[in-house]
Design a protein around this motif. Structure first.
Motif, short mmCIF file in Angstrom:
data_model
loop_
_atom_site.label_atom_id
_atom_site.label_comp_id
_atom_site.label_asym_id
_atom_site.label_seq_id
_atom_site.Cartn_x
_atom_site.Cartn_y
_atom_site.Cartn_z
N ASN A 91 0.66 -1.12 0.06
CA ASN A 91 0.26 0.15 -0.09
C ASN A 91 1.02 1.43 -0.23
OD1 ASN A 91 -1.43 -2.07 2.18
ND2 ASN A 91 -2.69 -1.43 0.41
N TYR A 92 0.30 2.31 -0.90
CA TYR A 92 1.13 3.71 -0.68
C TYR A 92 0.01 4.67 -0.12
CZ TYR A 92 4.02 0.35 -3.58
OH TYR A 92 4.58 -0.26 -3.79
N TYR A 93 0.40 5.56 0.90
CA TYR A 93 0.08 6.42 0.33
C TYR A 93 0.53 7.92 1.01
CZ TYR A 93 -2.17 2.72 3.11
OH TYR A 93 -3.26 1.72 3.42
N TYR A 94 -0.19 9.08 0.67
CA TYR A 94 0.71 10.43 0.12
C TYR A 94 -0.69 10.93 1.44
CZ TYR A 94 -0.08 15.74 -0.82
OH TYR A 94 0.07 17.06 -0.99
N LEU A 150 -5.70 17.58 8.21
CA LEU A 150 -5.21 15.65 8.05
C LEU A 150 -5.97 15.31 6.93
CD1 LEU A 150 -3.22 13.85 7.89
CD2 LEU A 150 -4.03 13.00 9.85
N GLU A 151 -5.19 14.95 5.51
CA GLU A 151 -6.03 14.61 4.38
C GLU A 151 -4.97 13.80 4.14
OE1 GLU A 151 -5.91 16.44 0.89
OE2 GLU A 151 -7.33 18.24 1.63
N ILE A 152 -5.43 11.96 3.84
CA ILE A 152 -4.69 10.81 4.24
C ILE A 152 -4.78 10.34 2.30
CG2 ILE A 152 -4.22 8.99 4.19
CD1 ILE A 152 -4.87 9.65 7.21
N GLN A 190 -9.45 9.20 -0.19
CA GLN A 190 -9.79 9.71 0.12
C GLN A 190 -9.48 10.05 1.82
OE1 GLN A 190 -7.57 14.23 -0.19
NE2 GLN A 190 -9.30 15.29 0.76
N LEU A 191 -8.96 9.85 3.10
CA LEU A 191 -9.86 10.89 4.49
C LEU A 191 -9.52 11.38 4.90
CD1 LEU A 191 -11.15 9.02 6.92
CD2 LEU A 191 -8.75 8.29 7.31
#
Length: 278
Positions: free
Chosen positions: A158-161, A219-221, A262-263
């Motif tokens: 998994n990859y996240y920004y 906060l944006e994930i 996006q969360l």
């Protein structure tokens, strides 16, 4: 009213409102080049598709970009969907295509006789297991950190920004992957300030790292795919390498295309809520 007309009317209003009231600063991408090049920055979410197309100008020319309003933009999905984006305002093109986890989407842009293409696979919505402010001892200093943990999806990479905004200004961002930690929480720490500097405001909200009582935090994930991760990771290293990010598009343009879930979470910073590192 057709689907595209409704979309155009709604997004024109949103873009106009953003241009006149927002003070949000996005990532400042300093592209290194001599000849003008197209820049395509595109996102596909559960809600819609947005494509921003500009062209770079020489650094000596003042404004370093110009909006492109006459491009043809097409989004296709591996489920057979196809949508032609419509021009809205200031280089933005909008399409009604909504991303579905597990599906791959292709973006095609034709501008100035050039053709650019990129693909991206939509990911599942990320799950945050923890977000806290915490004091940590670093040598003789007591440092404030934002301590974030993301639940990892088992048996897959998994990859996240992650992007943190403070009072609507960009504050910190990072890209992370579950390399070496395939089934546990992924942790990301963002340093803020020392205990001595806490609540010591700078000259403006935009130019200080100091956290102050009552600061608004967003906060944006984003769960992103490998192609978007590679691009953003290379951009994260730009200041040390002095080069442009790796290519995300075929055809020679700058920028990237990302289908993501996006969360978003909102917080208000309170000194009394800071935890001590155990």
């Amino acid at each position: 009213m057709t689907k595209h007309n409704i979309l155009a009317t709604t997004l024109w209003a949103l873009l106009t409102l953003t241009a006149t009231t927002a003070c949000e600063h996005e990532m400042d991408i300093d592209y290194h080049q001599s000849e003008p090049r197209y820049v395509v920055e595109a996102s596909l979410t559960e809600e819609m598709t947005q494509v921003h197309i500009t062209s770079t100008r020489p650094m000596s020319g003042g404004n370093t970009e110009e909006y492109i309003s006459d491009a043809q933009v097409v989004v296709t999905g591996d489920d057979g969907t196809r949508d032609t984006a419509i021009y809205a305002n200031k280089g933005y093109y909008l399409a009604a295509t909504r991303g579905i986890a597990g599906h791959t989407y292709k973006l095609e842009v034709n501008a100035g006789g050039q053709r650019f293409t990129s693909t991206s696979t939509m990911q599942r919505k990320p799950v945050m297991s923890q977000c806290r402010f915490v004091w940590k001892k670093i040598m003789s200093l007591k440092m404030l950190f934002i301590d974030l943990k993301i639940e990892d999806f088992a048996n897959e990479t998994n990859y996240y920004y992650v992007h943190v905004y403070r009072n609507d200004y960009s504050y910190r961002w990072a890209v992370i992957r579950d390399n070496g930690n395939p089934d546990g929480d992924l942790q990301q720490l963002f340093s803020c300030c020392t205990d001595e500097n806490l609540n010591k405001e700078g000259s403006s909200e935009a130019d200080t790292d100091v956290m102050c009582e009552g600061d608004r935090i967003r906060l944006e994930i984003r769960a992103i795919d490998r192609r978007a991760y590679d691009y953003l990771a290379s951009m994260e290293r730009m200041s040390s390498t002095g080069t442009n990010p790796i290519d995300n598009f075929d055809g020679g343009c700058l920028g990237y295309f990302s289908a993501y879930s996006q969360l978003t979470r909102y917080f208000v910073f309170r000194e009394k809520n800071i935890e001590e590192d155990e």
